[in-house]
Design an enzyme around this catalytic site. Sequence first.
Site, PDB file in Angstrom:
ATOM      1  NE  ARG A  22      -3.832  10.973   9.290  1.00 32.95           N
ATOM      2  CZ  ARG A  22      -3.054   9.975  10.414  1.00 32.95           C
ATOM      3  NH1 ARG A  22      -4.097   8.531  11.168  1.00 32.95           N
ATOM      4  NH2 ARG A  22      -2.346  10.326  11.641  1.00 32.95           N
TER       5      ARG A  22
ATOM      6  CB  THR B 199     -10.029   5.383  -2.267  1.00 31.79           C
ATOM      7  OG1 THR B 199      -9.593   5.689  -0.440  1.00 31.79           O
ATOM      8  CG2 THR B 199      -8.908   4.282  -2.400  1.00 31.79           C
TER       9      THR B 199
ATOM     10  CG  HIS C 227      -2.415  -1.148   0.870  1.00 34.32           C
ATOM     11  ND1 HIS C 227      -3.275  -0.464   0.565  1.00 34.32           N
ATOM     12  CD2 HIS C 227      -1.982  -2.427   1.684  1.00 34.32           C
ATOM     13  CE1 HIS C 227      -4.276  -1.480   0.733  1.00 34.32           C
ATOM     14  NE2 HIS C 227      -3.217  -3.007   1.635  1.00 34.32           N
TER      15      HIS C 227
END
Length: 764
Positions: free
Chosen positions: A491, A598, A299
Amino acid sequence: MSRPLTDQERRKQISVRGLAGAENVAELKRNFNRHLHFTLVKDRNVATPRDYYQALAHTVRDHLVGRWLRTQQYYYEKDPKRIYYLSLEFYMGRTLQNTMVNLGLQSSCDEALYQLGLDMEELQEIEEDAGLGNGGLGRLAACFLDSMATLGLAAYGYGIRYEFGIFNQKIAGGWQVEEADDWLRFGNPWEKARPEYTIPVHFYGRVEHGPGGAKWLDTQVVLALPYDTPVPGYRNNTVNTMRLWSARAPNDFNLKDFNVGGYIQAVLDRNLAENISRVLYPNDNAWDVTVRTCAYTNHTVLPEALERWPLHLLESLLPRHLQIIYEINQRFLDRVYATFPGDHERLRRMSLVEEGAVKRINMAHLCIVGAHAVNGVARIHSEILKNSVFKDFYELDPHKFQNKTNGITPRRWLLLCNPGLADVIAQRIGEDFIADLDQLQQLRRFVDDDGFIRDVAKVKQENKLKFAAFLEKESGVRVNPESLFDIQVKRIHEYKRQLLNCLHVITLYNRIKKEPNKQFVPRTVMIGGKAAPGYHMAKMIIKLVTSIGDVVNHDPAVGDRLKVLFLENYRVSLAEKVIPAADLSEQISTAGTEASGTGNMKFMLNGALTIGTMDGANVEMAEEAGEENLFIFGMRVEDVEKLDREGYRARDYYERLPELRQAIDQLSSGFFSPRQPDLFRDIVNMLMNHDRFKVFADYEAYVKCQEKVSALYKNSREWTRMVIRNVAASGKFSSDRTIAQYAREIWGAEPTRHRIPAPDEPRE
């Protein structure tokens, strides 16, 4: 005025929320009152809103239970291949509305509560987010669970039941303050504890080698107690299980002594197969089965995020596991050396054990060696894995490497959060798109349809008004709903370049101050996201955003042409409110750093336009919609690599670009922090002297691109036509497509939209 809806269109619109049959409504009211009385032991005189939420949750949960049992029964009879999705994070958010949507109960529940004199939205707001994740990776796991159930896969999410989720973020004096997220304080109506399946988990101890093989002795035990949560598919009566394990140290005895006694033996004897699965001897057959069973999804490419565990930690905590890792490494390196004889440098690079002052185990390398498939999460990311991060491993085992571009569930991220847009779409193309998102391509026919253009624009305006009202109620901030809503929520991290956004805001402010009588397209810039508690620079970035807001929002010369807001405590439930209200989605990471993203997909599906770099899934979004329908700017991966080779010199940009220089000088001089002029010196110093993510290199292109955004926003019709082209191109980014590819190309399972009979229907 758009023409009135025909009856058929009205039926389509209503059915997206499920039909409210009179019998269904009466039954829901009965069950609601029964739970209020028997489960919560309250009556209408003393019940609080939270009691009403709990009663509703239990009522809806009742509709899951029969389907849950029947699904597990069905799997037992049919014995399909099982899939276990292991993740340390499942960022589920709220469960109530998602369950009503997937079971087709929303209209009935709305009507039942209305008849009971209660407000559905008020009750939904009482539910805590299940915040068992940090951001993208944890939320991806949640979307995947929804898609696996919707595609009829016998899938189980396995993870950890954290007692405290991601911290609640408060902003105090412009700084982030963390508060514990005690999400289980009032209980969790969606989970079922399964104490009868408690498992002992061993730590510490020592290893003894004897004639019978290795024995792991004198361990300390922690008990793992499973809690099961139902995961409903979309209207197919499938209900899968997410099993989260809670750690307990039994308090009635000394941990050190709890390696004796009949308890553990009883647990182990209960199921021989369980016992077999716990054997730790690395014989070849066991290893072969392991590799064929496991697959690894990577990821991130950021080196600091790839875990390297100190050897001394494993040696103390999991001594037997460490021995097995050594054995795996030895056999692996033997194979590497046989394939590349004499290449000692390659052996060093590929070893699971990294030499150095502190020896470490490279966990990503262990994952690759132990998996039959390795994938990245967007095409560009998977290519970077093969060409750089895991190049040596790709050269050894090219067949292992795949791509699986991420996706999002259209149930939560369209139907649930944006019912207005879902309805407008269903009026035109029916509602099958909800479980087959590629059908959105049919919307291309309506790109010149005045009625559709008007409806799409109207839904967006309503969502903006609703979010503006929410902001005023929650934080007392008033925003201009006619302004362009420019939103960056994710984030806080240097690679995501919230600082580039800040520099653009400062530039806009300086332009307004320079020419106060000029026409400017009004903007409300909203930035939200949590900073890791120990990440100093990320916390400074939050303080910078709030400080810019303090200056800009109180300058009478600016008026409502520019507002800057920091959105406090960004989380799943806030994303569901802000994303449908966005006009512009900021996806501006340095090319080659964002594995996929996403949030970018959620904004696209909800009718925002994207300003972004050619990074992560932005590349594929531009491919699907046409690059001319996104605001793409800045360096590509090749340009970044070239800059790395030649040397990135921030000062060159600072000296060449007057507006950039002005902005940086304002940060340096304390213009945005008059009471503490050197407050932002760390930010300036980083940007000028050691910026790994090259903010200045993309500044000029970004500001120019933002001018194109403003110009298009002035033409509402052309803006909305571009929105429609984006929504019509977002089908690829359904997690249903992602999961179908995992199932067929990695897991060896076949997805199906087969509908299991409901509990009140005869079995097949």
